[in-house]
Write a protein that holds these residues in place. Structure first.
Motif, mmCIF file in Angstrom:
data_model
loop_
_atom_site.group_PDB
_atom_site.id
_atom_site.type_symbol
_atom_site.label_atom_id
_atom_site.label_comp_id
_atom_site.label_asym_id
_atom_site.label_seq_id
_atom_site.Cartn_x
_atom_site.Cartn_y
_atom_site.Cartn_z
ATOM 1 N N LYS A 161 7.569 -2.116 -1.888
ATOM 2 C CA LYS A 161 8.550 -1.124 -1.452
ATOM 3 C C LYS A 161 8.451 -0.766 0.026
ATOM 4 O O LYS A 161 9.348 -0.122 0.562
ATOM 5 C CB LYS A 161 8.384 0.154 -2.291
ATOM 6 C CG LYS A 161 8.598 -0.050 -3.780
ATOM 7 C CD LYS A 161 8.369 1.248 -4.545
ATOM 8 C CE LYS A 161 8.578 1.055 -6.042
ATOM 9 N NZ LYS A 161 8.345 2.319 -6.794
ATOM 10 N N SER A 162 7.355 -1.146 0.657
ATOM 11 C CA SER A 162 7.134 -0.733 2.047
ATOM 12 C C SER A 162 6.743 -1.923 2.905
ATOM 13 O O SER A 162 6.289 -2.950 2.396
ATOM 14 C CB SER A 162 6.011 0.322 2.123
ATOM 15 O OG SER A 162 6.273 1.414 1.269
ATOM 16 N N SER A 163 6.883 -1.746 4.188
ATOM 17 C CA SER A 163 6.413 -2.768 5.111
ATOM 18 C C SER A 163 4.894 -2.827 5.041
ATOM 19 O O SER A 163 4.237 -1.901 4.544
ATOM 20 C CB SER A 163 6.850 -2.438 6.535
ATOM 21 O OG SER A 163 6.176 -1.264 6.994
ATOM 22 N N ARG A 164 4.334 -3.896 5.545
ATOM 23 C CA ARG A 164 2.878 -4.054 5.535
ATOM 24 C C ARG A 164 2.207 -2.895 6.258
ATOM 25 O O ARG A 164 1.235 -2.309 5.750
ATOM 26 C CB ARG A 164 2.518 -5.387 6.176
ATOM 27 C CG ARG A 164 1.038 -5.692 6.260
ATOM 28 C CD ARG A 164 0.828 -7.147 6.625
ATOM 29 N NE ARG A 164 -0.543 -7.498 6.904
ATOM 30 C CZ ARG A 164 -0.991 -8.738 7.034
ATOM 31 N NH1 ARG A 164 -0.136 -9.746 6.926
ATOM 32 N NH2 ARG A 164 -2.258 -8.990 7.289
ATOM 33 N N ALA A 165 2.725 -2.552 7.429
ATOM 34 C CA ALA A 165 2.140 -1.464 8.210
ATOM 35 C C ALA A 165 2.228 -0.134 7.465
ATOM 36 O O ALA A 165 1.259 0.643 7.400
ATOM 37 C CB ALA A 165 2.834 -1.355 9.562
ATOM 38 N N ALA A 166 3.400 0.132 6.873
ATOM 39 C CA ALA A 166 3.595 1.399 6.160
ATOM 40 C C ALA A 166 2.735 1.456 4.899
ATOM 41 O O ALA A 166 2.237 2.526 4.522
ATOM 42 C CB ALA A 166 5.069 1.573 5.804
ATOM 43 N N ALA A 167 2.566 0.322 4.249
ATOM 44 C CA ALA A 167 1.763 0.291 3.025
ATOM 45 C C ALA A 167 0.333 0.733 3.311
ATOM 46 O O ALA A 167 -0.242 1.550 2.573
ATOM 47 C CB ALA A 167 1.783 -1.117 2.426
#
Length: 518
Positions: free
Chosen positions: A309-315
């Motif tokens: 559900k999220s970008s790698r950075a946001a995850a």
């Protein structure tokens, strides 16, 4: 896969330039319902040709070779992709013509009819791992895992798509392709390998794709798979093998961790050697172990699910409260502990390498100690055991954890009726060389001779997880079964022992004098 492709699969498939590639991505992540819904929609729109191509992929990922070939016959356009499918499926069908299939609650295992005895070890281990893996991830797969064990290197090479040279160079003998776990039989190697762990490792990979939607970073994928590959059979959890710890310690002391420069750059697709592949796995597993120690398993689960559900950075930021690079820096700092205990550095311990061809275990040892072991062997043959011992001790003084050297000296001590000394050596050999079967077999023999049957069975079961084609394992298990009156198991084990060593007259006599079932 992109976040949009997970948010709205139907729309993503409808607008995809290469829909079959996206279909495969969903199948890898075990989203069979998404693919089935897409195929049904194609049929309603009269797009039977594309629908049938989707069905070919579904059949492939189900492990249904015959079904895939049947659907291929319905295709009107025989382009290069279809020709490649036909060639692969026909070749696979021919290779698996002599395979037998066995099912358990959650697995389908296919082996050649001559190697169905492997099922007695594979299925219980896999079912045990199933529960541990499901508990770890907090959910279970909805599809049955298909496992294919190939008896030859050529067959495995065809099925997996890896060339024989790549297999020998990298030591990769278990892979996931078309949703199946494909493994090379340990009998096709010179000394076996940790084949049950390899099956579990690849099964974890499939679950990681399911949980993360295929978006899990390589280092986290490999690290979690190695972490669980070890932890599933250890009540106390994860721990590095001595050889992995040695690789990691040497890398830390030479300031080359991580070997790729950064966790983000880790890639196991084409390692330069088996040692390089082992180092990358050790590094990534250590990073995952650090993550679990610092944040707990629940946070790891949250992180893995966030990739859908999220970008790698946001995850990373949302799950751990820090960036991936900050996490890596913290992990690097933790590695300083390795340099504080240099005595833990395994000296001469054998790594989990996969060898082919020559079965003389001297090829496993370094050039420094090999001459001493060779001289010891020659002296033993000449009946000069007391002098041979001195050569073996020289090798052990140089490499105290070398499994081959420890086993050589232990074997002499057994012949000299110094079992206590032999046990001390073998205990160290097993601890430091968990992928080398010989010390486990020798210890099993000592326990058997002492009537310590339960202990013998425990170490022999470990040996089966390395090289189940070793006749002595089955001989000892068979003789234990005879002594306790389990003649059905005794006959099974002794028959295997005689099959792998037809010259063993003692086993032949034991089978001939086996009580007849009533």
């Amino acid at each position: 896969m992109s976040l949009d492709e997970w948010a709205e699969p139907g729309k993503a498939l409808a607008r995809a330039r290469e829909p079959l590639e996206l279909v495969e991505s969903y199948l890898v992540s075990q989203e069979t319902g998404v693919v089935r819904e897409y195929r049904d929609g194609l049929i309603k729109k009269g797009k039977d040709e594309l629908a049938n191509r989707v069905r070919v992929l579904e059949s492939l990922y189900e492990g249904n070779n015959a079904g895939a070939l049947e659907v291929l016959e319905l295709l009107k356009k025989k382009d290069a992709g279809v020709v490649a499918w036909e060639k692969y499926l026909n070749g696979l069908t021919e290779i698996q013509r002599s395979f037998a299939e066995t099912k358990s609650d959650h697995f389908v295992v296919r082996t050649s009819t001559e190697e169905t005895f492997l099922l007695a070890y594979a299925l219980p281990s896999l079912e045990n791992a199933y529960g541990r893996v499901a508990e770890f991830f907090g959910s279970s797969p909805t599809v049955t895992a298909v496992i294919e064990i190939y008896p030859t290197l050529d067959g495995f090479s065809f099925g997996s798509g890896l060339s024989p040279k790549d297999v020998e160079r990298t030591g990769v003998v278990v892979v996931s392709r078309y949703g199946r776990i494909m493994a090379l039989s340990p009998g096709a190697t010179a000394f076996g390998y940790l084949w049950l762990d390899g099956l579990v490792h690849t099964y974890v990979h499939q679950n990681l794709n399911r949980i993360s939607g295929g978006n899990c970073p390589v280092w986290l994928q490999e690290g979690t798979a190695r972490y669980l590959e070890v932890a599933w059979r250890r009540a106390e959890g994860f721990a590095h093998s001595p050889s992995d710890r040695a690789l990691l310690t040497r890398a830390v002391m030479s300031a080359t961790v991580p070997s790729a420069g950064s966790l983000a750059f880790m890639d196991l697709r084409s390692p330069d050697s088996q040692e390089q592949a082992a180092l990358v796995l050790a590094e990534s597993a250590d990073a995952v172990d650090f993550l679990v120690q610092e944040f707990g398993v629940d946070k790891l689960r949250v992180l893995l699910r966030a990739f859908r559900k999220s970008s790698r950075a946001a995850a990373f930021q949302d799950s751990l409260g820090m960036s991936e690079s900050d996490f890596e820096n913290n992990w690097r700092d933790s590695l300083a502990d390795l340099t504080e205990v240099p005595t833990d550095l395994a000296r001469g311990a054998l790594g989990p390498s996969v060898r082919f061809g020559e079965k003389d275990d001297l090829i496993l040892v370094s050039g420094e100690v090999r001459p001493w072991l060779m001289m010891g062997d020659q002296l033993n043959v000449q009946g000069k055991g007391d002098v041979a011992v001195l050569e073996y001790k020289k090798a052990i003084e140089k490499e105290p954890d070398n499994g081959v050297a420890l086993a050589r000296l232990a074997r002499f001590y057994v012949s000299a009726q110094k079992n206590r000394s032999a046990e001390e050596l073998l205990t160290r050999a097993m601890e430091k060389n968990p992928a080398y079967a010989t010390p486990f077999i020798l210890m099993g023999n000592i326990y058997f001779d002492d009537g310590r049957y339960e202990e013998a069975q425990q170490v022999l079961q470990q040996a089966l997880g390395i090289n189940p084609f070793q006749p002595k394992i089955h001989e000892l298990l068979g003789m234990i079964a005879v002594d306790v009156g389990n003649f059905v198991l005794a006959k099974h084990s002794l028959t295997l022992a005689l099959r792998f060593d037809p010259s063993n007259e003692a086993v032949r006599q034991a089978l001939q004098h086996m009580p007849k079932p009533r």
